[in-house]
Design an enzyme around this catalytic site. Structure first.
Site, PDB file in Angstrom:
ATOM      1  N   VAL A  21       0.914  -1.288  -0.071  1.00  0.00           N
ATOM      2  CA  VAL A  21      -0.058  -0.129  -0.103  1.00  0.00           C
ATOM      3  C   VAL A  21       0.986   1.374   0.002  1.00  0.00           C
ATOM      4  O   VAL A  21       2.080   1.227   0.589  1.00  0.00           O
ATOM      5  CB  VAL A  21      -1.104   0.128   1.087  1.00  0.00           C
ATOM      6  CG1 VAL A  21      -2.027  -0.978   1.043  1.00  0.00           C
ATOM      7  CG2 VAL A  21      -0.263  -0.201   2.594  1.00  0.00           C
ATOM      8  N   SER A  22       0.277   2.281  -0.419  1.00  0.00           N
ATOM      9  CA  SER A  22       1.051   3.566  -0.589  1.00  0.00           C
ATOM     10  C   SER A  22       1.465   4.266   0.578  1.00  0.00           C
ATOM     11  O   SER A  22       2.467   5.094   0.828  1.00  0.00           O
ATOM     12  CB  SER A  22       0.451   4.574  -1.647  1.00  0.00           C
ATOM     13  OG  SER A  22       0.481   3.857  -2.821  1.00  0.00           O
TER      14      SER A  22
END
Length: 183
Positions: free
Chosen positions: A10-11
């Site tokens: 995930v970012s």
């Protein structure tokens, strides 16, 4: 004995990884909470080093592995050459060295869309910063070191202290120290 390895990304730290590969039985999972803009990611590096011939890498979707087509192709081709299969579950694509022309086309198109999306995000970010600057609301990133800290570091360097020690003490990189001292 071959293993089923998962890679999840995930970012940001606030995003949840639970939806990725949640129904896939895996032997080991590597998780990154960083941008996919490049391949310089701790868990990805560890994952790629961990994988052995006969293993299979499972990734939720193509954009979780890489955000640009070149990195994506390099990773998948390297793994395939090592005898490691790569499974993208959202796209229902598997790469095991036996790639059909249609599969390769789909892979490249989806990778290109991921890269395009990343470029759009950067453009929107730049536009937002430009608007904020015009409105006087954007001041830029806060400096890592104050002017008094820079003076103190300069004095300590002149006294013979090592840059690595000072960087650790001030919680910055050596490059940040050199950049501030030479400014």
């Amino acid at each position: 004995m071959s293993q089923r390895i998962g890679y999840i990304r995930v970012s940001s730290l606030l995003q949840n990884t639970e939806r990725q590969l949640n129904e896939i039985e895996l032997d080991k999972i590597f998780k990154d909470k960083v941008s996919g803009k490049d391949t310089n990611r701790p868990a990805l590096t560890e994952c790629l080093e961990y994988l052995r011939k006969g293993d299979s890498l499972h990734v939720h979707s193509i954009d979780r592995l890489a955000r640009n087509l070149k990195d994506l192709q390099d990773i998948v081709e390297s793994l395939s050459a090592r005898g490691i299969s790569v499974h993208f579950h959202k796209e229902n694509l598997t790469f095991d060295g036996q790639v059909s022309s249609l599969q390769k086309l789909m892979f490249q198109m989806l990778g290109a869309f991921g890269e395009f999306e990343r470029n759009l995000i950067r453009e929107r970010q730049a536009e937002g910063i430009a608007i904020a600057k015009q409105a006087g609301k954007y001041k830029g990133r806060k400096k890592a070191l104050s002017s008094s800290q820079v003076s103190e570091i300069q004095e300590r360097m002149n006294a013979g202290e090592k840059v690595t020690h000072l960087a650790n003490e001030y919680g910055v990189s050596r490059q940040t120290i050199y950049k501030n001292i030479n400014a």
